[in-house]
Design an enzyme around this catalytic site. Structure first.
Site, short mmCIF file in Angstrom:
data_model
loop_
_atom_site.label_atom_id
_atom_site.label_comp_id
_atom_site.label_asym_id
_atom_site.label_seq_id
_atom_site.Cartn_x
_atom_site.Cartn_y
_atom_site.Cartn_z
N SER A 129 -116.37 36.42 43.46
CA SER A 129 -115.65 37.46 42.72
C SER A 129 -115.49 38.71 43.57
O SER A 129 -116.33 39.02 44.42
CB SER A 129 -116.48 37.80 41.48
OG SER A 129 -116.03 38.99 40.90
N TYR A 153 -125.01 40.24 37.20
CA TYR A 153 -123.93 39.25 37.36
C TYR A 153 -123.44 39.26 38.81
O TYR A 153 -123.33 38.21 39.46
CB TYR A 153 -122.77 39.55 36.40
CG TYR A 153 -121.49 38.83 36.77
CD1 TYR A 153 -121.38 37.46 36.58
CD2 TYR A 153 -120.41 39.51 37.35
CE1 TYR A 153 -120.21 36.78 36.94
CE2 TYR A 153 -119.25 38.84 37.71
CZ TYR A 153 -119.16 37.47 37.50
OH TYR A 153 -118.01 36.82 37.88
N LYS A 157 -123.48 36.38 42.17
CA LYS A 157 -122.39 35.96 43.07
C LYS A 157 -122.79 36.17 44.53
O LYS A 157 -122.57 35.31 45.39
CB LYS A 157 -121.10 36.73 42.76
CG LYS A 157 -120.52 36.44 41.40
CD LYS A 157 -120.06 34.98 41.28
CE LYS A 157 -119.48 34.65 39.92
NZ LYS A 157 -119.40 33.21 39.66
P1 NAD Z 1 -115.32 30.97 31.49
O1 NAD Z 1 -116.52 31.49 30.79
O2 NAD Z 1 -114.07 30.80 30.70
O3 NAD Z 1 -115.66 29.57 32.19
C1 NAD Z 1 -116.94 29.25 32.67
C2 NAD Z 1 -117.32 27.91 32.08
O4 NAD Z 1 -118.61 27.52 32.56
C3 NAD Z 1 -117.39 27.93 30.55
O5 NAD Z 1 -116.59 26.88 30.04
C4 NAD Z 1 -118.87 27.70 30.25
O6 NAD Z 1 -119.06 26.99 29.05
C5 NAD Z 1 -119.34 26.95 31.48
N1 NAD Z 1 -120.75 27.09 31.81
C6 NAD Z 1 -121.47 28.23 31.96
N2 NAD Z 1 -122.74 27.95 32.30
C7 NAD Z 1 -122.82 26.60 32.39
C8 NAD Z 1 -123.88 25.69 32.70
N3 NAD Z 1 -125.11 26.12 32.98
N4 NAD Z 1 -123.61 24.37 32.70
C9 NAD Z 1 -122.37 23.91 32.40
N5 NAD Z 1 -121.35 24.71 32.09
C10 NAD Z 1 -121.58 26.04 32.08
O7 NAD Z 1 -115.06 31.90 32.75
P2 NAD Z 1 -113.83 31.97 33.76
O8 NAD Z 1 -113.16 33.27 33.57
O9 NAD Z 1 -113.04 30.72 33.70
O10 NAD Z 1 -114.62 32.06 35.13
C11 NAD Z 1 -114.91 30.92 35.93
C12 NAD Z 1 -115.72 31.36 37.13
O11 NAD Z 1 -115.00 32.35 37.85
C13 NAD Z 1 -117.07 31.98 36.77
O12 NAD Z 1 -118.02 31.58 37.73
C14 NAD Z 1 -116.81 33.47 36.89
O13 NAD Z 1 -117.97 34.19 37.20
C15 NAD Z 1 -115.81 33.50 38.04
N6 NAD Z 1 -114.95 34.70 38.03
C16 NAD Z 1 -114.26 35.02 36.90
C17 NAD Z 1 -113.48 36.19 36.88
C18 NAD Z 1 -112.73 36.60 35.64
O14 NAD Z 1 -112.39 37.78 35.52
N7 NAD Z 1 -112.41 35.70 34.71
C19 NAD Z 1 -113.41 36.99 38.02
C20 NAD Z 1 -114.11 36.61 39.15
C21 NAD Z 1 -114.88 35.46 39.15
N1 UFG Z 2 -110.86 48.82 31.00
C1 UFG Z 2 -110.58 49.71 29.99
N2 UFG Z 2 -110.87 49.33 28.71
C2 UFG Z 2 -111.42 48.11 28.40
C3 UFG Z 2 -111.69 47.20 29.47
C4 UFG Z 2 -111.40 47.61 30.75
O1 UFG Z 2 -110.11 50.81 30.22
O2 UFG Z 2 -111.67 47.83 27.22
C5 UFG Z 2 -110.52 49.21 32.38
C6 UFG Z 2 -111.71 49.25 33.33
O3 UFG Z 2 -112.35 50.51 33.27
C7 UFG Z 2 -111.07 48.94 34.67
C8 UFG Z 2 -109.90 48.01 34.30
O4 UFG Z 2 -109.66 48.23 32.91
O5 UFG Z 2 -110.53 50.12 35.22
C9 UFG Z 2 -110.22 46.54 34.51
O6 UFG Z 2 -111.43 46.22 33.83
P1 UFG Z 2 -111.90 44.71 33.64
O7 UFG Z 2 -113.18 44.74 32.87
O8 UFG Z 2 -110.80 43.89 33.08
O9 UFG Z 2 -112.11 44.21 35.13
P2 UFG Z 2 -113.12 44.70 36.25
O10 UFG Z 2 -112.33 44.86 37.50
O11 UFG Z 2 -113.93 45.85 35.80
O12 UFG Z 2 -114.10 43.48 36.39
C10 UFG Z 2 -113.68 42.13 36.24
C11 UFG Z 2 -114.91 41.29 35.93
C12 UFG Z 2 -115.81 41.30 37.11
C13 UFG Z 2 -115.05 40.79 38.28
C14 UFG Z 2 -113.85 41.64 38.53
C15 UFG Z 2 -113.04 41.12 39.68
O13 UFG Z 2 -115.56 41.78 34.77
O14 UFG Z 2 -116.91 40.48 36.88
O15 UFG Z 2 -113.04 41.66 37.37
O16 UFG Z 2 -112.78 39.80 39.53
F1 UFG Z 2 -115.82 40.83 39.36
#
Ligand code: NAD
Ligand code: UFG
Length: 349
Positions: A129, A153, A157
């Site tokens: 991430s 969290y 990572k």
């Molecule tokens: P998500 O929660 O929709 O998907 C994650 C999935 O993993 C879920 O379906 C959950 O049920 C499953 N899971 C969690 N723990 C588990 C375990 N111990 N065993 C089996 N399954 C398990 O999240 P997402 O947004 O699809 O994110 C996927 C990956 O990408 C995650 O590792 C997350 O940290 C990473 N990521 C997400 C974002 C974002 O903003 N969505 C940004 C950067 C990185």
């Molecule tokens: N924000 C608001 N109101 C809300 C939610 C978010 O103003 O209710 C603002 C935040 O302050 C930030 C922007 O919207 O300025 C984006 O916020 P997000 O929470 O959507 O995303 P972040 O960049 O803070 O973080 C997310 C995930 C992290 C990940 C990162 C990059 O939560 O775990 O994206 O992938 F690492």
């Protein structure tokens, strides 16, 4: 023979979109997910969308930390590679319950790596991430920028990235690609799969989406005193379909004999403020999003966006979509599924 890919967390938001593209790309996908933050309905819909390729999908409701169950899956199928999405991802919850996060994300990953090694599958694509860039001193963030973590969290990572680098150093048969995602938003253009977070959304666009369908009264904007064009935080939003596509590119890269443990940003390289994102969504949806301006959210960075040069040059991948398409597809999904996968009539289950 179709390449066989194990997808952990494949029922989740990014996972389900990636599984669909794997199937459409001629891969066969085996999903392992405990459904902790997802619904099996997502996979039923992926199967339907994949049409004649749908039979190449199978699903095991298994927790990654359940070693015997994982061993069984690996002994039944010889996998060409693993895409590892499974993990918990709510920053605030990770501060409240750090041991839950360390246990799930670290123990889950270590168990997976051990079982992979035992079964001779040493090709991995991992979901890292942009959170590892913390509050970047300079933007765009390049893969060489300093990395740090602001919460448990983020530390999971960071640690998993380091574990992967150590595993590769110990055994050069491993090929590992660490993908640092920026901010995924949007949904498949069919409106049939999308993001369906449990509880109160942490992230901007899932929250905006719930305001638009009347589930929440307003969006709270966390800070309008940042040193940015309109005072609100700037991020690099990327269409989830582009992100999914980046995983197919990473899988192809695993065939390159020269790779070891590599890291790539997956972003668009463009920064967008909270207010710009809300305005674009309002235009796409025709819905007014009431705003309440509040103080900064602890741990939030001011401006984060990616350098995309390395992914473009080495993965031959570049994001195609902009924020208009992200908002259009997000609204298409939200309006068809106002309660996520629990909504009817689009629900198949
Ligand atoms: P998500 O929660 O929709 O998907 C994650 C999935 O993993 C879920 O379906 C959950 O049920 C499953 N899971 C969690 N723990 C588990 C375990 N111990 N065993 C089996 N399954 C398990 O999240 P997402 O947004 O699809 O994110 C996927 C990956 O990408 C995650 O590792 C997350 O940290 C990473 N990521 C997400 C974002 C974002 O903003 N969505 C940004 C950067 C990185
Ligand atoms: N924000 C608001 N109101 C809300 C939610 C978010 O103003 O209710 C603002 C935040 O302050 C930030 C922007 O919207 O300025 C984006 O916020 P997000 O929470 O959507 O995303 P972040 O960049 O803070 O973080 C997310 C995930 C992290 C990940 C990162 C990059 O939560 O775990 O994206 O992938 F690492």
């Amino acid at each position: 023979m179709a390449k066989k890919i194990l997808v952990t967390g494949g029922a989740g938001y990014i996972g389900s979109h990636t599984v669909l593209q794997l199937l459409e790309g001629g891969y066969s996908a085996v999903v392992v997910d405990n459904l902790d933050n997802s619904s099996a309905v997502a996979l039923h819909r992926v199967k339907e969308l994949a049409a004649e390729h749908g039979d190449n999908l199978s699903f095991h409701q298994v927790d990654l930390r359940d070693r015997p169950a994982l061993e069984k899956i690996f002994s039944e199928t010889k996998f060409d590679a693993v895409i590892h999405f499974a993990g918990l991802k709510a920053v605030g919850e990770s501060v409240q319950r750090p041991l839950l996060y360390y246990n799930n994300n670290l123990v889950g990953t270590i168990t997976l790596l051990e079982v992979m090694a035992k079964h001779g599958c040493k090709n991995l694509v991992f979901s890292s991430s942009a959170t590892v860039y913390g509050w970047p001193k300079e933007v765009p963030c390049t893969e060489e920028s300093p990395i740090s973590a602001l919460n448990p969290y983020g530390r999971t990572k960071l640690y998993i990235e380091e574990i992967c680098r150590d595993v590769y150093r110990s055994d050069s048969e491993w090929k590992i690609i660490l993908l640092r995602y920026f901010n995924p938003v949007g949904a498949h253009p069919s409106g049939y799969i999308g993001e369906d977070p449990r509880g109160i959304p942490n992230n901007l666009m899932p929250f905006v989406q719930q305001v638009a369908v009347g589930r929440r009264p307003h969006l709270t904007v966390f800070g309008n005193d940042y040193n940015t064009k309109d005072g609100t935080g700037v991020r690099d939003y990327i269409h989830v379909v582009d992100l999914a596509d980046g995983h197919i590119a990473a899988l192809r890269k695993l065939d390159d004999p020269k790779i070891g443990c590599e890291v790539y940003n997956l972003g668009t390289g463009k920064g967008t403020s909270v207010l710009e994102m809300v305005a674009t969504f309002e235009k796409a949806s025709g819905k007014k999003i009431p705003l309440v301006i509040a103080g900064r959210r602890p741990g939030d960075a001011e401006v984060v966006y990616a350098s995309t040069a390395r992914a473009e040059a080495e993965l031959n991948w570049k994001a195609k979509y902009g924020i208009e398409e992200m908002c259009r597809d997000l609204w298409n999904w939200a309006s068809k599924n106002p309660l996520g996968y629990d909504s009817s009539p689009a629900s198949t289950n």
